[in-house]
Design a protein around this motif. Structure first.
Motif, PDB file in Angstrom:
ATOM      1  N   MET A  31      24.237 -36.479  46.412  1.00 32.11           N
ATOM      2  CA  MET A  31      24.048 -34.809  47.118  1.00 32.11           C
ATOM      3  C   MET A  31      23.412 -34.258  45.597  1.00 32.11           C
ATOM      4  SD  MET A  31      26.676 -31.465  46.903  1.00 32.11           S
ATOM      5  CE  MET A  31      28.304 -32.007  48.187  1.00 32.11           C
ATOM      6  N   GLN A  32      22.756 -34.218  44.625  1.00 33.34           N
ATOM      7  CA  GLN A  32      21.675 -34.050  43.494  1.00 33.34           C
ATOM      8  C   GLN A  32      20.460 -34.751  44.388  1.00 33.34           C
ATOM      9  OE1 GLN A  32      22.405 -33.918  39.210  1.00 33.34           O
ATOM     10  NE2 GLN A  32      20.851 -32.504  39.086  1.00 33.34           N
ATOM     11  N   GLU A  33      20.526 -36.164  43.917  1.00 32.28           N
ATOM     12  CA  GLU A  33      19.740 -37.189  44.939  1.00 32.28           C
ATOM     13  C   GLU A  33      18.333 -36.609  46.024  1.00 32.28           C
ATOM     14  OE1 GLU A  33      22.032 -40.742  44.182  1.00 32.28           O
ATOM     15  OE2 GLU A  33      21.923 -40.570  42.118  1.00 32.28           O
ATOM     16  N   ARG A  34      19.493 -35.997  46.751  1.00 31.82           N
ATOM     17  CA  ARG A  34      19.262 -35.998  47.689  1.00 31.82           C
ATOM     18  C   ARG A  34      18.946 -34.030  48.446  1.00 31.82           C
ATOM     19  NH1 ARG A  34      20.743 -41.105  52.072  1.00 31.82           N
ATOM     20  NH2 ARG A  34      19.589 -42.673  50.414  1.00 31.82           N
ATOM     21  N   MET A  35      18.597 -33.633  47.244  1.00 33.90           N
ATOM     22  CA  MET A  35      18.616 -32.361  47.439  1.00 33.90           C
ATOM     23  C   MET A  35      17.431 -31.989  48.478  1.00 33.90           C
ATOM     24  SD  MET A  35      20.165 -30.317  43.922  1.00 33.90           S
ATOM     25  CE  MET A  35      20.148 -29.218  44.442  1.00 33.90           C
ATOM     26  N   GLN A  36      16.824 -31.676  48.631  1.00 33.03           N
ATOM     27  CA  GLN A  36      15.715 -31.881  49.046  1.00 33.03           C
ATOM     28  C   GLN A  36      15.380 -31.960  50.169  1.00 33.03           C
ATOM     29  OE1 GLN A  36      11.937 -33.595  48.295  1.00 33.03           O
ATOM     30  NE2 GLN A  36      10.728 -32.349  50.281  1.00 33.03           N
ATOM     31  N   TRP A  37      16.174 -33.304  50.865  1.00 30.85           N
ATOM     32  CA  TRP A  37      16.430 -33.066  52.348  1.00 30.85           C
ATOM     33  C   TRP A  37      17.666 -32.313  52.551  1.00 30.85           C
ATOM     34  CZ3 TRP A  37      15.696 -39.039  52.755  1.00 30.85           C
ATOM     35  CH2 TRP A  37      14.738 -39.538  52.876  1.00 30.85           C
ATOM     36  N   ARG A  38      19.201 -31.964  51.666  1.00 28.11           N
ATOM     37  CA  ARG A  38      20.450 -32.346  52.473  1.00 28.11           C
ATOM     38  C   ARG A  38      20.094 -30.492  52.681  1.00 28.11           C
ATOM     39  NH1 ARG A  38      24.539 -34.261  51.932  1.00 28.11           N
ATOM     40  NH2 ARG A  38      24.006 -35.729  50.527  1.00 28.11           N
ATOM     41  N   ALA A  39      19.823 -29.868  51.614  1.00 24.22           N
ATOM     42  CA  ALA A  39      19.202 -28.463  51.870  1.00 24.22           C
ATOM     43  C   ALA A  39      17.664 -28.183  52.697  1.00 24.22           C
ATOM     44  CB  ALA A  39      18.760 -27.773  50.318  1.00 24.22           C
ATOM     45  N   ASP A  40      17.233 -28.750  53.204  1.00 23.97           N
ATOM     46  CA  ASP A  40      15.941 -28.322  54.055  1.00 23.97           C
ATOM     47  C   ASP A  40      16.245 -29.884  55.183  1.00 23.97           C
ATOM     48  OD1 ASP A  40      13.505 -27.629  55.762  1.00 23.97           O
ATOM     49  OD2 ASP A  40      12.758 -28.013  54.271  1.00 23.97           O
ATOM     50  N   PRO A  41      16.611 -28.823  56.464  1.00 22.88           N
ATOM     51  CA  PRO A  41      17.101 -30.217  57.914  1.00 22.88           C
ATOM     52  C   PRO A  41      15.514 -30.873  58.121  1.00 22.88           C
ATOM     53  CG  PRO A  41      18.350 -28.944  57.924  1.00 22.88           C
ATOM     54  CD  PRO A  41      18.154 -28.265  56.636  1.00 22.88           C
ATOM     55  N   ALA A  42      14.471 -29.713  58.391  1.00 21.93           N
ATOM     56  CA  ALA A  42      13.264 -29.941  58.282  1.00 21.93           C
ATOM     57  C   ALA A  42      12.594 -31.026  57.305  1.00 21.93           C
ATOM     58  CB  ALA A  42      12.577 -28.873  58.168  1.00 21.93           C
ATOM     59  N   ALA A  43      12.637 -31.221  56.049  1.00 18.54           N
ATOM     60  CA  ALA A  43      12.305 -31.790  55.088  1.00 18.54           C
ATOM     61  C   ALA A  43      12.669 -33.685  55.902  1.00 18.54           C
ATOM     62  CB  ALA A  43      12.404 -31.102  53.844  1.00 18.54           C
ATOM     63  N   LEU A  44      13.763 -33.587  55.922  1.00 17.95           N
ATOM     64  CA  LEU A  44      14.052 -34.522  56.341  1.00 17.95           C
ATOM     65  C   LEU A  44      13.976 -35.498  57.647  1.00 17.95           C
ATOM     66  CD1 LEU A  44      16.953 -37.075  56.114  1.00 17.95           C
ATOM     67  CD2 LEU A  44      18.126 -35.543  57.753  1.00 17.95           C
ATOM     68  N   TRP A  45      13.622 -34.530  58.386  1.00 17.18           N
ATOM     69  CA  TRP A  45      12.150 -35.423  59.924  1.00 17.18           C
ATOM     70  C   TRP A  45      11.763 -33.589  60.073  1.00 17.18           C
ATOM     71  CZ3 TRP A  45      13.950 -36.464  65.355  1.00 17.18           C
ATOM     72  CH2 TRP A  45      13.456 -37.340  65.965  1.00 17.18           C
ATOM     73  N   PRO A  46      10.822 -33.694  59.881  1.00 17.05           N
ATOM     74  CA  PRO A  46       9.446 -32.486  60.284  1.00 17.05           C
ATOM     75  C   PRO A  46       9.726 -32.805  61.401  1.00 17.05           C
ATOM     76  CG  PRO A  46       8.821 -33.786  58.609  1.00 17.05           C
ATOM     77  CD  PRO A  46       9.564 -34.916  58.587  1.00 17.05           C
ATOM     78  N   ASP A  47       9.277 -33.818  62.148  1.00 23.03           N
ATOM     79  CA  ASP A  47       8.564 -33.828  63.500  1.00 23.03           C
ATOM     80  C   ASP A  47       9.823 -32.992  64.670  1.00 23.03           C
ATOM     81  OD1 ASP A  47       6.355 -34.604  62.888  1.00 23.03           O
ATOM     82  OD2 ASP A  47       6.884 -36.854  63.782  1.00 23.03           O
ATOM     83  N   ALA A  48      11.039 -32.716  63.871  1.00 24.17           N
ATOM     84  CA  ALA A  48      12.735 -32.203  64.727  1.00 24.17           C
ATOM     85  C   ALA A  48      12.098 -30.777  65.032  1.00 24.17           C
ATOM     86  CB  ALA A  48      13.884 -32.671  64.207  1.00 24.17           C
ATOM     87  N   LYS A  49      12.199 -30.192  66.074  1.00 27.68           N
ATOM     88  CA  LYS A  49      12.463 -28.912  67.001  1.00 27.68           C
ATOM     89  C   LYS A  49      13.514 -28.499  67.287  1.00 27.68           C
ATOM     90  CE  LYS A  49       8.093 -29.181  67.016  1.00 27.68           C
ATOM     91  NZ  LYS A  49       7.676 -30.234  66.687  1.00 27.68           N
TER      92      LYS A  49
END
Length: 326
Positions: A31-49
């Motif tokens: 949970m801590q190691e992937r906080m950026q992606w977990r907190a911001d879905p846009a960061a997980l896949w920037p192309d997602a609309k």
């Protein structure tokens, strides 16, 4: 189903930061190691609309709390009593995804079902499936508490739904029933005290003060879900593969404690329970034996005091000590 934007919850990064800073995630380092992606879905896949959130009910056909009155038996969370939902839901998400691409070959998709750093519950609330209750789980007027969530991220810009509105009112049933007092306040969860976390995610011995509160719960806990008044409106589960296997409705603790690794793997083949492994599972069973007040189980526990796994042996010694007090 419902649809929201990937950035529908701009407040999540701060909330997740606070949660981890307080250590409430326990041993869940991922949970801590992937906080950026977990907190911001846009960061997980920037192309997602757009994010399509889908719910599938697994409402039980029995009272999940009844097993707690049978201390010689083990209580397994409803969702884990049959086939692993990850496999079933993911196949269905892919089928919906293929249909989407058939409608628009330019579309791209990614599907997620509890297997990536995606905060499904806030997204589900933003997509209008329901709201996060005081127990932090998602619930809905028409769904109750018993449903799985899956997400389809897509490059398509789809019309969004109105977010769900919290409708718990003054009810505190889910908070009041928690045996370990895992809710520091409404809408807050300390995983380190949650029975689902302790019996599934937590490695090593469980704190002595918490062991009695586990009761006979050997994999997960359904208490806060089961008491929710909104369940009276819940839909009936139609997927037969979510029905609890008869042998897992009320398994005998003595038989579960005797499982070695091969027999454990056989018994729980295709079930989420298999993920915790034999040692952690038998550890949980021994805590339940210690809480059973059933002197006939003392020899079962004593046989495991010399188990090769020290955590299992520790749990066995604790169970023997508890039963010797009778």
């Amino acid at each position: 189903m419902g649809i929201c934007r990937p950035d529908a919850n701009p407040h999540l990064p701060d909330l997740l930061d606070q949660y981890v800073a307080k250590g409430r995630h326990g041993q869940m380092a991922w949970m801590q190691e992937r906080m950026q992606w977990r907190a911001d879905p846009a960061a997980l896949w920037p192309d997602a609309k757009s994010v399509i959130m889908l719910a599938e009910v697994y409402t039980p056909d029995h009272d999940p709390l009844a097993i707690l009155q049978r201390p010689d038996r083990g209580a397994i969370s409803v969702y884990a009593g049959q086939k692993d939902y990850h496999d079933i839901v993911k196949k269905r998400l892919k089928r919906v995804g293929r249909w989407l691409i058939e409608q628009d070959p330019e579309a791209q998709i990614k599907v997620f079902v509890d297997t990536a750093p995606v905060m499904e519950k806030p997204l589900g609330a933003s997509a209008g499936l329901g709201w996060q209750g005081k127990h932090t789980n998602l619930l809905g007027r028409d769904l109750g508490s018993w449903f799985f969530l899956g997400a389809i991220f897509t490059t398509l810009e789809l019309p969004i739904d109105e977010p769900g509105q919290e409708q718990c009112g003054s009810c505190t049933a889910c908070l009041d029933i928690c045996p370990t007092k895992a809710f520091p306040a409404p809408f807050q969860l300390d995983a380190r005290r949650c029975i689902s976390y302790l019996t599934i995610e937590h490695k090593g011995p469980v704190d002595l003060e918490l062991r009695p509160a586990l009761g006979n719960r050997i994999y997960g806990c359904d208490d806060c879900l089961a008491v929710c008044p909104w369940n009276k409106f819940a839909q009936t589960a139609s997927e037969a593969r979510y029905k609890t296997r008869d042998e897992l409705r009320a398994p005998r603790l003595a038989e579960l404690a005797a499982l070695d690794d091969p027999s454990f793997r056989t018994m729980f083949s295709g079930s989420p329970v298999k993920r915790v492994g034999r040692d952690r599972f038998v550890r949980n069973v021994l805590y339940a034996i210690g809480n059973s007040a059933d002197a006939s189980l003392i020899e079962t526990a004593r046989d495991l005091t010399r188990d090769a796994d020290e955590t299992v042996a520790d749990a066995a010694r604790w169970a023997v000590a508890q039963l010797e007090l009778l």
